[in-house]
Design a protein around this motif. Structure first.
Motif, short mmCIF file in Angstrom:
data_model
loop_
_atom_site.label_atom_id
_atom_site.label_comp_id
_atom_site.label_asym_id
_atom_site.label_seq_id
_atom_site.Cartn_x
_atom_site.Cartn_y
_atom_site.Cartn_z
N LYS A 1 0.84 -1.20 -0.04
CA LYS A 1 -0.04 -0.15 -0.11
C LYS A 1 0.88 1.36 0.00
CE LYS A 1 -1.69 -1.51 3.61
NZ LYS A 1 -2.31 -1.85 4.80
N ASP B 1 -0.65 2.06 -5.12
CA ASP B 1 -0.84 0.63 -4.43
C ASP B 1 -0.36 -0.28 -5.43
OD1 ASP B 1 -1.95 2.09 -2.39
OD2 ASP B 1 -3.95 0.97 -2.59
N TYR C 1 -2.10 0.74 -8.68
CA TYR C 1 -3.37 1.25 -8.63
C TYR C 1 -3.11 2.74 -7.90
CZ TYR C 1 -5.10 -2.92 -10.23
OH TYR C 1 -5.41 -3.89 -11.23
N PHE D 1 -9.23 -1.19 4.24
CA PHE D 1 -8.95 -1.59 2.53
C PHE D 1 -9.08 -3.23 2.81
CE2 PHE D 1 -5.29 -2.46 -0.08
CZ PHE D 1 -5.80 -1.97 -1.26
N LYS E 1 -9.83 -0.38 -3.31
CA LYS E 1 -9.35 1.13 -3.71
C LYS E 1 -10.37 2.03 -3.82
CE LYS E 1 -5.56 3.58 -4.63
NZ LYS E 1 -4.86 4.06 -3.37
N GLN F 1 -10.79 5.04 -1.18
CA GLN F 1 -10.75 6.46 -1.73
C GLN F 1 -11.98 7.06 -1.34
OE1 GLN F 1 -7.99 7.65 -3.09
NE2 GLN F 1 -8.69 9.49 -3.54
#
Ligand SMILES: Nc1ncnc2c1ncn2[C@@H]1O[C@H](COP(=O)(O)OP(=O)(O)OP(=O)(O)O)[C@@H](O)[C@H]1O
Ligand SMILES: Cc1ncc(CO)c(N)n1
Length: 271
Positions: free
Chosen positions: A173, A185, A196, A213, A235, A239
């Motif tokens: 991460k 990530d 990502y 996560f 993700k 976010q």
């Protein structure tokens, strides 16, 4: 209904640990269950106390779930001791569970230790080889692999080492990256690297991001999603949760577990 189990510590403040995991499971529409490894007295300012459960208590919670309800996927969070790691690894093997997400929780944001130093060997030798995916942050990856991670190349080298330790997939991460604008990530399945990235949100309310996560990955895997798809959804989930973070307390506030589902509902209503 798909069922997900979290084997982790309780965060009295509700932003991380078992509480974050169960909130995430609920939002992603899987049935959430827990085996508590330790109770922490914790708030947005830090950890004021750690009260581990006996290994027997952890084992019995897992047996109660396994012998009646069953598990489609599970995650581990704060495991605290080598004894608990040994016992949980043995149960995973006995019950022949495969959908195992290992979040190798070591240190809380304020610096409190959530894993005893001598438990790291057990984590590497017993639990990591059972993991479908492991989700270290950068400091955790540095401790487990024993190398500094500063560059993209370092991240990729560390990801390969996790696969050598027996993890089937890994995501390193990027919350602790030096980049002020972006979090990146790295996902690795043993064959290909995938990155990502997302806009880094400028907030101190990031308590429990790692727990949330990995819980989102677990929920998606419980629903039958492929590991990489689960990471992509997780993700998006984190976010949204960080973008709509909640200012509670006087320190690192929690993320908003409801944000992802709210956005999906809004799209459904308004599109
Ligand atoms: N400020 C931020 N803005 C956007 N995404 C973030 C931010 N901080 C962390 N993330 C994302 O949150 C997820 C968790 O990463 P992070 O490295 O913070 O985990 P962690 O250190 O294990 O968290 P914790 O120990 O607080 O539970 C990753 O997907 C990361 O990219
Ligand atoms: C109980 C618990 N687990 C994990 C973390 C890491 O965020 C925390 N702060 N507390």
């Amino acid at each position: 209904m798909r069922k997900a189990l979290t084997i982790a510590g309780s965060d009295s403040g509700g932003g991380a640990g078992i509480q974050a995991d169960l909130k995430t499971f609920q939002e992603l529409e899987v049935y959430g269950m827990s085996a508590i490894t330790a109770v922490t007295a914790q708030n947005t300012l830090g950890v004021q106390g750690v009260y581990p459960m006996s290994t027997d208590a952890v084992v019995q919670q897992i047996n109660s779930i396994a012998n009646d309800i069953g598990v489609d996927a599970l995650k581990t969070g704060m495991l605290f001791s080598a004894d608990i790691i040994d016992a949980v690894s043995q149960q995973i093997t006995e019950y022949n569970w495969r959908n195992i997400v290992v979040d190798p929780v070591m240190i809380a944001k304020g610096g409190a230790s959530l894993l005893q130093q001598e438990a790291i060997a057990a984590l590497k030798q017993k639990l990591i080889p059972l993991s479908l995916i492991i989700t270290p942050n950068i400091p955790e990856a540095e401790v487990i692999i024993g190398m500094e991670i500063k560059t993209k190349e370092d991240k990729e080298a560390a990801a390969k080492k996790f696969i050598e330790l027996g993890a089937k997939n890994v995501v390193i991460k990027g919350g602790h990256d030096a980049d002020p604008l972006e979090t990146m990530d790295l996902f690795f399945d043993g064959c290909e690297f995938a990155y990502y990235s997302s806009k880094r949100i400028d907030t101190q309310n990031t308590h429990g991001t790692g727990c949330t996560f990995s819980a989102a990955i677990t929920a998606e895997i419980a629903k039958g999603k492929k590991v990489q798809e689960a990471v992509i959804t997780a993700k998006d989930f984190i976010q949204a949760a960080i973008e709509e973070n909640i200012s509670l307390g006087n320190g690192h506030g929690p993320t908003n577990h409801w944000a992802y589902k709210k956005r999906i509902l809004q799209k459904g209503l308004f599109v």
